[in-house]
Design a protein around this motif. Sequence first.
Motif, PDB file in Angstrom:
ATOM      1  N   TYR A 179      58.480 141.419  95.073  1.00 53.73           N
ATOM      2  CA  TYR A 179      59.063 140.556  94.043  1.00 53.73           C
ATOM      3  C   TYR A 179      60.547 140.324  94.298  1.00 53.73           C
ATOM      4  CZ  TYR A 179      54.705 141.420  91.587  1.00 53.73           C
ATOM      5  OH  TYR A 179      53.389 141.493  91.264  1.00 53.73           O
ATOM      6  N   GLU A 180      60.988 139.105  94.039  1.00 53.41           N
ATOM      7  CA  GLU A 180      62.390 138.728  94.153  1.00 53.41           C
ATOM      8  C   GLU A 180      62.847 138.085  92.856  1.00 53.41           C
ATOM      9  OE1 GLU A 180      62.848 136.127  97.454  1.00 53.41           O
ATOM     10  OE2 GLU A 180      62.710 137.739  98.963  1.00 53.41           O
ATOM     11  N   LYS A 181      64.145 138.318  92.559  1.00 55.64           N
ATOM     12  CA  LYS A 181      64.714 137.662  91.386  1.00 55.64           C
ATOM     13  C   LYS A 181      65.025 136.213  91.708  1.00 55.64           C
ATOM     14  CE  LYS A 181      66.809 141.601  89.016  1.00 55.64           C
ATOM     15  NZ  LYS A 181      68.076 142.184  88.503  1.00 55.64           N
ATOM     16  N   GLN A 182      64.732 135.366  90.767  1.00 53.30           N
ATOM     17  CA  GLN A 182      65.002 133.942  90.947  1.00 53.30           C
ATOM     18  C   GLN A 182      65.740 133.418  89.718  1.00 53.30           C
ATOM     19  OE1 GLN A 182      61.866 130.753  90.542  1.00 53.30           O
ATOM     20  NE2 GLN A 182      62.127 130.708  92.774  1.00 53.30           N
ATOM     21  N   ARG A 183      66.829 132.689  89.968  1.00 56.03           N
ATOM     22  CA  ARG A 183      67.594 132.095  88.871  1.00 56.03           C
ATOM     23  C   ARG A 183      67.089 130.679  88.612  1.00 56.03           C
ATOM     24  NH1 ARG A 183      72.394 134.179  87.380  1.00 56.03           N
ATOM     25  NH2 ARG A 183      73.347 132.120  87.135  1.00 56.03           N
ATOM     26  N   TYR A 184      66.989 130.328  87.326  1.00 57.26           N
ATOM     27  CA  TYR A 184      66.573 128.975  86.974  1.00 57.26           C
ATOM     28  C   TYR A 184      67.318 128.536  85.716  1.00 57.26           C
ATOM     29  CZ  TYR A 184      63.588 131.226  83.452  1.00 57.26           C
ATOM     30  OH  TYR A 184      63.125 131.963  82.398  1.00 57.26           O
ATOM     31  N   THR A 192      67.035 134.490  84.668  1.00 60.47           N
ATOM     32  CA  THR A 192      66.434 135.063  85.885  1.00 60.47           C
ATOM     33  C   THR A 192      64.991 135.478  85.589  1.00 60.47           C
ATOM     34  OG1 THR A 192      67.206 137.296  85.357  1.00 60.47           O
ATOM     35  CG2 THR A 192      68.641 135.918  86.729  1.00 60.47           C
ATOM     36  N   ARG A 193      64.188 135.473  86.625  1.00 61.19           N
ATOM     37  CA  ARG A 193      62.801 135.899  86.494  1.00 61.19           C
ATOM     38  C   ARG A 193      62.348 136.528  87.810  1.00 61.19           C
ATOM     39  NH1 ARG A 193      60.297 129.785  86.076  1.00 61.19           N
ATOM     40  NH2 ARG A 193      61.008 129.035  88.133  1.00 61.19           N
ATOM     41  N   GLN A 194      61.266 137.314  87.710  1.00 62.62           N
ATOM     42  CA  GLN A 194      60.688 137.949  88.894  1.00 62.62           C
ATOM     43  C   GLN A 194      59.629 137.015  89.477  1.00 62.62           C
ATOM     44  OE1 GLN A 194      61.594 140.576  90.430  1.00 62.62           O
ATOM     45  NE2 GLN A 194      62.415 142.119  89.049  1.00 62.62           N
ATOM     46  N   VAL A 195      59.723 136.734  90.752  1.00 62.45           N
ATOM     47  CA  VAL A 195      58.768 135.867  91.430  1.00 62.45           C
ATOM     48  C   VAL A 195      58.006 136.687  92.475  1.00 62.45           C
ATOM     49  CG1 VAL A 195      58.461 133.821  92.863  1.00 62.45           C
ATOM     50  CG2 VAL A 195      60.205 133.839  91.071  1.00 62.45           C
ATOM     51  N   ARG A 196      56.675 136.610  92.378  1.00 60.81           N
ATOM     52  CA  ARG A 196      55.868 137.370  93.328  1.00 60.81           C
ATOM     53  C   ARG A 196      55.731 136.613  94.640  1.00 60.81           C
ATOM     54  NH1 ARG A 196      49.644 138.551  92.166  1.00 60.81           N
ATOM     55  NH2 ARG A 196      49.411 136.583  93.325  1.00 60.81           N
ATOM     56  N   LYS A 197      55.960 137.340  95.743  1.00 63.04           N
ATOM     57  CA  LYS A 197      55.776 136.772  97.078  1.00 63.04           C
ATOM     58  C   LYS A 197      54.888 137.703  97.894  1.00 63.04           C
ATOM     59  CE  LYS A 197      60.021 134.057  97.241  1.00 63.04           C
ATOM     60  NZ  LYS A 197      61.169 133.648  98.079  1.00 63.04           N
TER      61      LYS A 197
END
Length: 360
Positions: A179-184, A192-197
Amino acid sequence: MQEIQKSEHKKACANCGAELKFKPGSHQLNCEYCGYEEFIEQSKSSFEELELEHYLRVVGENAYTETIELLHCKNCGANQHVEENYKSLDCVYCGEPLIIEDIQKEGWILPGALIPFQLDVKKARSIFKTWVGGLWFAPNKLKRAALHPEGLHGLYIPYWTFDSNLFASYQGQRGDYYYEKQRYRTKNGMQTRQVRKTRWTSASGTVNGFVDDILINASEKKRRDIPSAIARWNLKELVSFDSKYLSGFVTEKYTVSLKEGHHQSFQEAKNIAYNWIRRDIGGDTQRIANADIKLSNETFKHILLPVYISAYRYNGKEYHFYINGQMGTVSGSRPYSFWKIFFLVLFIIAVISLIAIFAK
């Protein structure tokens, strides 16, 4: 075309001379007239697994070990064997009368094993009646049909089972989640949110094991599909085939050839191999690029499994209901009563109207 037989190996009661019939839930023959019972001797050896390659290449898929007499139903195409002491017989699938002049002879590979009926017709009728009683908007005619003593028939369904050693080599990829943090941007500013990769790595290897009892329905699937809800069996209760277990029941002859059954079983074996490969690769998800699947030491059995069936016609349409003769599970298609639904809708409208009037 479906083909059905009744047991030709009738046994007379030693006490009164009447025909003995198999008593469900036991290993006995029973006389319905005087109560005399006779045990079915159990084979000391286990039922035989037949070598598949021998039958497909040497003997041929049209091989048979017995000849049976079949009676053709001109309405639905089913063929049924009739015992000599019958007075009249209706088709187990559609209820149409059968004509004695239509007797035909055919051969089949004798079953190697079967699961005897565990429920008698009285218990099956009770299960069917309870199930029908719980159906919303069922026609009253259907509920009366559930009580009809001739409306439910015990039927042995033919199946092929296949065993083999399975070996597969594969190439693919293993996927591990991170998981990586992503700003939107939102109306309230940046969030910010956690995005699964997925992190992919190469994977390859081999899997092998024994595949036991891949079960293939050996009856033609057109108008008479067996619902998956009841097609579940405890194959540990298989016993060596003895024609005495067929007495008092109808037995369907296979119409799916051994060759076609084997083809279907390979698709099931492929699914099993892919499940083994995914487990071998591990990780959170998997990709299988290719798999080379080989089966060896393949064997098969022709077996019979017990079902109760009831055919019912409503508004020109045919419905079938099934009860698993081993487990007691029930399933089937069902009609709806237009008038029951219509009057319920009228009642709901009337209630809503009264509430609206008193609410003013």
